[in-house]
Design a protein around this motif. Structure first.
Motif, PDB file in Angstrom:
ATOM      1  N   ARG A 348       0.822  -1.215   0.000  1.00 29.48           N
ATOM      2  CA  ARG A 348       0.000   0.000   0.000  1.00 29.48           C
ATOM      3  C   ARG A 348       0.854   1.262   0.000  1.00 29.48           C
ATOM      4  NH1 ARG A 348      -5.293  -1.722   1.284  1.00 29.48           N
ATOM      5  NH2 ARG A 348      -5.322  -3.828   2.190  1.00 29.48           N
ATOM      6  N   ALA A 349       2.131   1.155   0.413  1.00 31.84           N
ATOM      7  CA  ALA A 349       3.025   2.315   0.384  1.00 31.84           C
ATOM      8  C   ALA A 349       3.761   2.457  -0.949  1.00 31.84           C
ATOM      9  CB  ALA A 349       4.042   2.197   1.520  1.00 31.84           C
ATOM     10  N   GLY A 350       3.461   1.613  -1.930  1.00 31.66           N
ATOM     11  CA  GLY A 350       4.056   1.747  -3.256  1.00 31.66           C
ATOM     12  C   GLY A 350       5.285   0.903  -3.498  1.00 31.66           C
ATOM     13  N   LEU A 351       5.711   0.071  -2.529  1.00 28.60           N
ATOM     14  CA  LEU A 351       6.881  -0.781  -2.727  1.00 28.60           C
ATOM     15  C   LEU A 351       6.457  -2.138  -3.279  1.00 28.60           C
ATOM     16  CD1 LEU A 351       8.885  -0.105   0.567  1.00 28.60           C
ATOM     17  CD2 LEU A 351       9.399   0.754  -1.715  1.00 28.60           C
ATOM     18  N   TRP A 352       7.364  -2.727  -4.099  1.00 25.03           N
ATOM     19  CA  TRP A 352       7.147  -4.061  -4.642  1.00 25.03           C
ATOM     20  C   TRP A 352       7.911  -5.082  -3.809  1.00 25.03           C
ATOM     21  CZ3 TRP A 352       3.659  -5.226  -8.325  1.00 25.03           C
ATOM     22  CH2 TRP A 352       3.177  -4.188  -9.117  1.00 25.03           C
ATOM     23  N   TYR A 353       7.240  -6.192  -3.491  1.00 20.03           N
ATOM     24  CA  TYR A 353       7.815  -7.256  -2.686  1.00 20.03           C
ATOM     25  C   TYR A 353       7.881  -8.529  -3.521  1.00 20.03           C
ATOM     26  CZ  TYR A 353       6.868  -4.238   1.340  1.00 20.03           C
ATOM     27  OH  TYR A 353       6.844  -3.195   2.226  1.00 20.03           O
ATOM     28  N   ALA A 354       9.049  -9.168  -3.535  1.00 21.26           N
ATOM     29  CA  ALA A 354       9.231 -10.393  -4.306  1.00 21.26           C
ATOM     30  C   ALA A 354       8.911 -11.607  -3.440  1.00 21.26           C
ATOM     31  CB  ALA A 354      10.661 -10.482  -4.823  1.00 21.26           C
ATOM     32  N   TYR A 355       8.269 -12.606  -4.071  1.00 21.78           N
ATOM     33  CA  TYR A 355       7.939 -13.878  -3.428  1.00 21.78           C
ATOM     34  C   TYR A 355       8.374 -15.024  -4.335  1.00 21.78           C
ATOM     35  CZ  TYR A 355       5.129 -11.984   0.404  1.00 21.78           C
ATOM     36  OH  TYR A 355       4.724 -11.353   1.550  1.00 21.78           O
ATOM     37  N   GLU A 356       8.668 -16.168  -3.700  1.00 25.48           N
ATOM     38  CA  GLU A 356       9.033 -17.360  -4.456  1.00 25.48           C
ATOM     39  C   GLU A 356       8.228 -18.554  -3.962  1.00 25.48           C
ATOM     40  OE1 GLU A 356      13.471 -17.401  -6.175  1.00 25.48           O
ATOM     41  OE2 GLU A 356      13.370 -17.534  -3.995  1.00 25.48           O
ATOM     42  N   SER A 357       8.019 -19.528  -4.875  1.00 28.61           N
ATOM     43  CA  SER A 357       7.328 -20.759  -4.547  1.00 28.61           C
ATOM     44  C   SER A 357       7.829 -21.861  -5.467  1.00 28.61           C
ATOM     45  CB  SER A 357       5.808 -20.592  -4.690  1.00 28.61           C
ATOM     46  OG  SER A 357       5.132 -21.817  -4.496  1.00 28.61           O
ATOM     47  N   GLU A 358       7.630 -23.094  -5.050  1.00 29.55           N
ATOM     48  CA  GLU A 358       7.915 -24.207  -5.959  1.00 29.55           C
ATOM     49  C   GLU A 358       6.914 -24.159  -7.103  1.00 29.55           C
ATOM     50  OE1 GLU A 358      10.322 -26.437  -5.958  1.00 29.55           O
ATOM     51  OE2 GLU A 358      11.247 -25.544  -4.183  1.00 29.55           O
ATOM     52  N   PRO A 359       7.354 -24.382  -8.359  1.00 29.45           N
ATOM     53  CA  PRO A 359       6.411 -24.331  -9.503  1.00 29.45           C
ATOM     54  C   PRO A 359       5.225 -25.256  -9.279  1.00 29.45           C
ATOM     55  CG  PRO A 359       8.671 -24.468 -10.278  1.00 29.45           C
ATOM     56  CD  PRO A 359       8.729 -24.680  -8.800  1.00 29.45           C
ATOM     57  N   GLY A 360       4.058 -24.761  -9.576  1.00 32.79           N
ATOM     58  CA  GLY A 360       2.842 -25.546  -9.445  1.00 32.79           C
ATOM     59  C   GLY A 360       2.264 -25.581  -8.045  1.00 32.79           C
ATOM     60  N   ARG A 361       2.896 -24.902  -7.080  1.00 32.34           N
ATOM     61  CA  ARG A 361       2.392 -24.879  -5.716  1.00 32.34           C
ATOM     62  C   ARG A 361       2.097 -23.441  -5.291  1.00 32.34           C
ATOM     63  NH1 ARG A 361       6.297 -27.920  -1.734  1.00 32.34           N
ATOM     64  NH2 ARG A 361       4.533 -27.407  -0.361  1.00 32.34           N
ATOM     65  N   GLU A 362       1.154 -23.305  -4.381  1.00 33.52           N
ATOM     66  CA  GLU A 362       0.826 -21.985  -3.833  1.00 33.52           C
ATOM     67  C   GLU A 362       1.473 -21.842  -2.455  1.00 33.52           C
ATOM     68  OE1 GLU A 362      -0.853 -19.387  -5.194  1.00 33.52           O
ATOM     69  OE2 GLU A 362      -0.817 -20.519  -7.064  1.00 33.52           O
ATOM     70  N   ASP A 363       2.784 -21.984  -2.419  1.00 30.24           N
ATOM     71  CA  ASP A 363       3.535 -21.931  -1.165  1.00 30.24           C
ATOM     72  C   ASP A 363       4.498 -20.746  -1.230  1.00 30.24           C
ATOM     73  OD1 ASP A 363       4.411 -22.706   1.361  1.00 30.24           O
ATOM     74  OD2 ASP A 363       6.024 -23.931   0.526  1.00 30.24           O
ATOM     75  N   TRP A 364       3.942 -19.556  -1.188  1.00 34.00           N
ATOM     76  CA  TRP A 364       4.722 -18.350  -1.439  1.00 34.00           C
ATOM     77  C   TRP A 364       5.448 -17.894  -0.187  1.00 34.00           C
ATOM     78  CZ3 TRP A 364       5.430 -17.345  -6.303  1.00 34.00           C
ATOM     79  CH2 TRP A 364       4.458 -17.728  -7.232  1.00 34.00           C
ATOM     80  N   TRP A 365       6.773 -17.602  -0.336  1.00 33.43           N
ATOM     81  CA  TRP A 365       7.602 -17.098   0.754  1.00 33.43           C
ATOM     82  C   TRP A 365       8.254 -15.785   0.349  1.00 33.43           C
ATOM     83  CZ3 TRP A 365       8.967 -18.894   5.692  1.00 33.43           C
ATOM     84  CH2 TRP A 365       8.316 -20.068   6.087  1.00 33.43           C
ATOM     85  N   PRO A 366       8.310 -14.811   1.263  1.00 41.38           N
ATOM     86  CA  PRO A 366       8.960 -13.530   0.938  1.00 41.38           C
ATOM     87  C   PRO A 366      10.444 -13.738   0.662  1.00 41.38           C
ATOM     88  CG  PRO A 366       7.664 -13.379   2.967  1.00 41.38           C
ATOM     89  CD  PRO A 366       7.769 -14.825   2.631  1.00 41.38           C
ATOM     90  N   ARG A 367      10.961 -13.025  -0.360  1.00 44.62           N
ATOM     91  CA  ARG A 367      12.367 -13.102  -0.704  1.00 44.62           C
ATOM     92  C   ARG A 367      12.865 -11.699  -1.093  1.00 44.62           C
ATOM     93  NH1 ARG A 367      12.003 -17.462   1.345  1.00 44.62           N
ATOM     94  NH2 ARG A 367      12.363 -19.510   0.391  1.00 44.62           N
TER      95      ARG A 367
END
Length: 387
Positions: A348-367
């Motif tokens: 909401r403050a305008g910053l972009w946050y990167a996330y990663e997950s194993e392909p095909g899974r909805e297991d998103w972790w901040p990176r």
């Protein structure tokens, strides 16, 4: 100890119980009227539940004890200093047996030993005796009266005794003050200036580890955090984390734990904080990663999808294409790599946050590190973003 040893059937069990007490096998002791309870670690992995019962005194017994206590001013002073004069501890002539005699103690233990007492009950008695040496009010509580109730009753009885003595002496002349002096206008001096705030919070005291007690490192962390918050409130008038929810504060405390990886101590802290917030440790671990990535904003990005207005979000996809990245799929405030292993989330403050997950899974972790530029937010992920 005399009551225990004279009523014991096997001196060898007493000797082993004394050894258990000296080696710290008696866990924290709970004392309530008529009952001492603790868990004692024996030869098995699971400790035994041990209790020792003692008859409580009736109201008439306590009246006689209080009458004896107010007879001498030194008795009251000794009790306030956590000391029990021998003349009060042994009021046998008045029928108030504070100290137990042979046969008064009734030990019970969950172990299979039918001895009287077993070594676990003996260990509890030896440890309780040390408590009585340190604080006589433990004995008084065991006999039925807590410290506060006893001191209040003693204070009332002493005041009544002093009032009767004063009444017997007759009224003393009261000093007089002229009414004109009392009613004359006066200008009070100004209040002194407040003391300056300390330059920084002090270090908390060291908390020793105790068997079955709380984690001393966790206590140190909580005390250090409380000191920092108090210092900020004193110097700025604001609590920096006063507006956080219970969940946000639990995540903040877990994220402040130094080091990386889940050690045994960290797992215990995570389990305690997660349970207090009604979550599980996996949720807390992911939330800690988001907090370390962006603080409260990072946690909000992890947990709350939202619909951003047109503008920055719409310009992100052309910027990604210009950087030779594939077309990310949009959904609310999120852009997901077509292979499903990398995601960008707009805060909401305008910053972009990167996330990663194993392909095909909805297991998103901040990176990585948040960035105003969506391409910059992906920079720390290296070749994992490539096609």
């Amino acid at each position: 100890m005399t009551a225990l040893e004279e009523g014991a059937l096997d001196p060898a069990r007493l000797e082993r119980g004394c050894g258990y007490a000296e080696r710290g096998r008696v866990d924290a002791i709970t004392v309530t009227p008529g009952l001492v309870l603790a868990y004692v670690q024996g030869s098995r992995a699971r400790p035994y539940r041990v209790q020792v019962r003692l008859r409580t005194l009736g109201d008439a017994d306590w009246d006689r004890f209080l009458d004896a206590a107010v007879e001498r001013p030194g008795h009251i002073a000794a009790l306030l200093d956590k000391e029990l004069p021998h003349s009060l501890a042994d009021l046998a002539d008045r029928g108030v047996p504070l100290l137990p005699g042979p046969g008064d103690l009734t030990p019970q233990c969950s172990c299979p030993d039918s001895g009287h007492p077993c070594k676990h009950a003996a260990a509890l008695c030896y440890q309780t005796a040390r408590l009585l040496d340190a604080d006589p009010f433990v004995l008084l509580l065991l006999r039925g009266r807590g410290e506060r109730a006893l001191l209040d009753a003693l204070s009332r009885r002493n005041a009544a005794r002093a009032a009767r003595a004063a009444q017997e002496r007759g009224p003393a002349p009261l000093p007089g003050v002229r009414a004109g002096e009392v009613l004359a206008r006066r200008v009070l001096p100004p209040l002194p200036a407040p003391l300056p705030a300390p330059p920084h919070p002090e270090q908390p005291p060291a908390y020793p580890a105790a068997p079955g007690g709380p984690d001393p490192f966790a206590l140190d962390q909580l005390a250090t955090d409380a000191a920092a918050r108090a210092h900020a409130l004193l110097t700025t008038g604001r609590d920096p984390v006063g507006g956080l929810t219970l969940w946000q504060d639990a995540v903040r405390l877990a994220a402040a734990r130094p080091g990386s990886g889940l050690t045994a101590g960290t797992r215990a802290l995570y389990a305690s904080l997660a349970s207090a917030a009604g979550r599980d440790t996996a949720e807390l671990a992911r939330a800690v990663a988001a907090w370390r990535q962006g603080g409260p904003e990072g946690l909000d990005v992890l947990e709350e999808p939202w619909d951003p207005p047109a503008g920055r979000f719409d310009r992100a996809r052309p910027l990604l294409l210009a950087a030779d990245l594939p077309a990310f799929r949009p959904w609310r405030n999120r852009l997901t790599h077509p292979r499903g292993h990398v995601q960008l989330r707009l805060g909401r403050a305008g910053l972009w946050y990167a996330y990663e997950s194993e392909p095909g899974r909805e297991d998103w972790w901040p990176r990585g590190t948040p960035d105003l530029d969506p391409v910059g937010a992906l920079t720390g992920l290296g070749t994992r973003v490539d096609l």
